[in-house]
Design a protein around this motif. Structure first.
Motif: not given
Length: 148
Positions: A38-45, A49-53, A111-119
């Motif tokens: 899904x293009x919305x979830x791409x790294x570039x997208x 969003x982050x740069x704008x935020x 956004x709230x993210x945790x790397x898989x190995x720390x979930x």
């Protein structure tokens, strides 16, 4: 279960720009199944969003680091009263929050993210609680995809 040991750091929009690559790396490491492709979830997208935020009123990032590496983070800002996703909820918006949003009293947890190995080690909860406890707003709104 005890939260994983980590160090927490706060960044405003200006200082968070300096760690953009690290934030994007975590986003990429988390992955977003079932939304792969899904293009919305791409790294570039996400980067866009982050740069704008960063310029958003009340923007803040709280990172959790272990051994100098970001293993999870949260970013958000003061919820604008006219944010399109929020206004699109129309009559489904909680009435009590309408006035708070108009007064700039709602923190928008973007956004709230945790790397898989720390979930599953309560790290996400710790990042959330650490962030919320330091905010001036009296309410928090979380945006999420229902099946995520």
């Amino acid at each position: 279960m005890q939260p994983v040991g980590a160090e927490y750091q706060w960044y405003d929009g200006v200082s968070a720009e300096a760690i953009t690559d690290e934030l994007v790396e975590v986003y990429q490491g988390v992955g977003h199944p079932p939304h792969v492709g899904d293009p919305f979830f791409s790294v570039a997208s996400f980067r866009k969003r982050l740069d704008t935020a960063f310029a958003s009123e009340g923007f803040e990032t709280v990172t959790s680091r272990r051994g100098g590496q970001i293993i999870g983070y949260l970013h958000g800002a003061t919820l604008p009263a006219d944010e399109p996703w929020r206004t699109s909820l129309d009559h489904r918006r909680p009435a009590g929050l309408q006035g708070l949003a108009e007064a700039g009293q709602v923190f928008w947890l973007r956004e709230l993210m945790v790397l898989p190995e720390f979930q599953n080690q309560r790290l996400g909860r710790k990042i959330h609680d650490t962030t919320i406890s330091g905010r001036a707003e009296i309410a928090t709104a979380l945006t999420c995809i229902i099946d995520n």
